[in-house]
Enzyme design. Sequence first.
Site, PDB file in Angstrom:
ATOM      1  N   GLU A 156       0.834  -1.214   0.000  1.00  0.00           N
ATOM      2  CA  GLU A 156       0.000   0.000   0.000  1.00  0.00           C
ATOM      3  C   GLU A 156       0.866   1.261   0.000  1.00  0.00           C
ATOM      4  O   GLU A 156       0.603   2.217  -0.733  1.00  0.00           O
ATOM      5  CB  GLU A 156      -0.897   0.041   1.243  1.00  0.00           C
ATOM      6  CG  GLU A 156      -1.888  -1.096   1.351  1.00  0.00           C
ATOM      7  CD  GLU A 156      -1.376  -2.239   2.205  1.00  0.00           C
ATOM      8  OE1 GLU A 156      -0.201  -2.655   2.021  1.00  0.00           O
ATOM      9  OE2 GLU A 156      -2.156  -2.735   3.035  1.00  0.00           O
ATOM     10  N   CYS A 179      -2.835  -3.030   7.277  1.00  0.00           N
ATOM     11  CA  CYS A 179      -2.410  -3.051   8.676  1.00  0.00           C
ATOM     12  C   CYS A 179      -2.561  -1.646   9.272  1.00  0.00           C
ATOM     13  O   CYS A 179      -2.955  -0.711   8.579  1.00  0.00           O
ATOM     14  CB  CYS A 179      -0.957  -3.532   8.773  1.00  0.00           C
ATOM     15  SG  CYS A 179       0.242  -2.326   8.154  1.00  0.00           S
TER      16      CYS A 179
HETATM   17 ZN   LIG Z   1       0.690  -2.542   5.862  1.00  0.00          ZN
END
Ligand SMILES: [Zn+2]
Length: 154
Positions: free
Chosen positions: A59, A87
């Site tokens: 990301e 996350c």
């Molecule tokens: Zn991450």
Amino acid sequence: MTPTAADLAAMRRALVLAGDASAHEDVPVGAVVLGPTGEVIGEGRNLREITNDPTAHAEVVALREAAAYLGTWHLAGCTLVVTLEPCVMCAGAILQARVPRVVFGSWDAKAGAAGSLYDVLRDRRLPHRVEVVGGVAEAEASALLRDFFESRRD
Ligand SMILES: [Zn+2]
């Protein structure tokens, strides 16, 4: 909330990028950023092992590329498509980039910050909130991760 045709096409690309990450022993996660008109403006795959960079999640790599492409950190109107639930760090990066929409594949019960363990992206205490579409192409995204970890146990 359902994924659009552009989301699904971007997820296909993100799955390919995820597969590329496993070629260099990185956990197979891939991400694509779609610009305001739906075109691909950023791509990333997990580069943590190959670059020894703890922040090189798919990301973050894709957000950096998209920001460089647009010439601004402010990714208004963009959609981040990623094969695994972001996350906490990536959810933070998504908020910092003001990305309004996130589409992800596999849920991550152990570390997910988009609805599983935490819901950083939709936390009402924060000023920026994100539309989240989870579980897109989940079977494939999960299989990729499962195969990777099973192959490493041999
Ligand atoms: Zn991450």
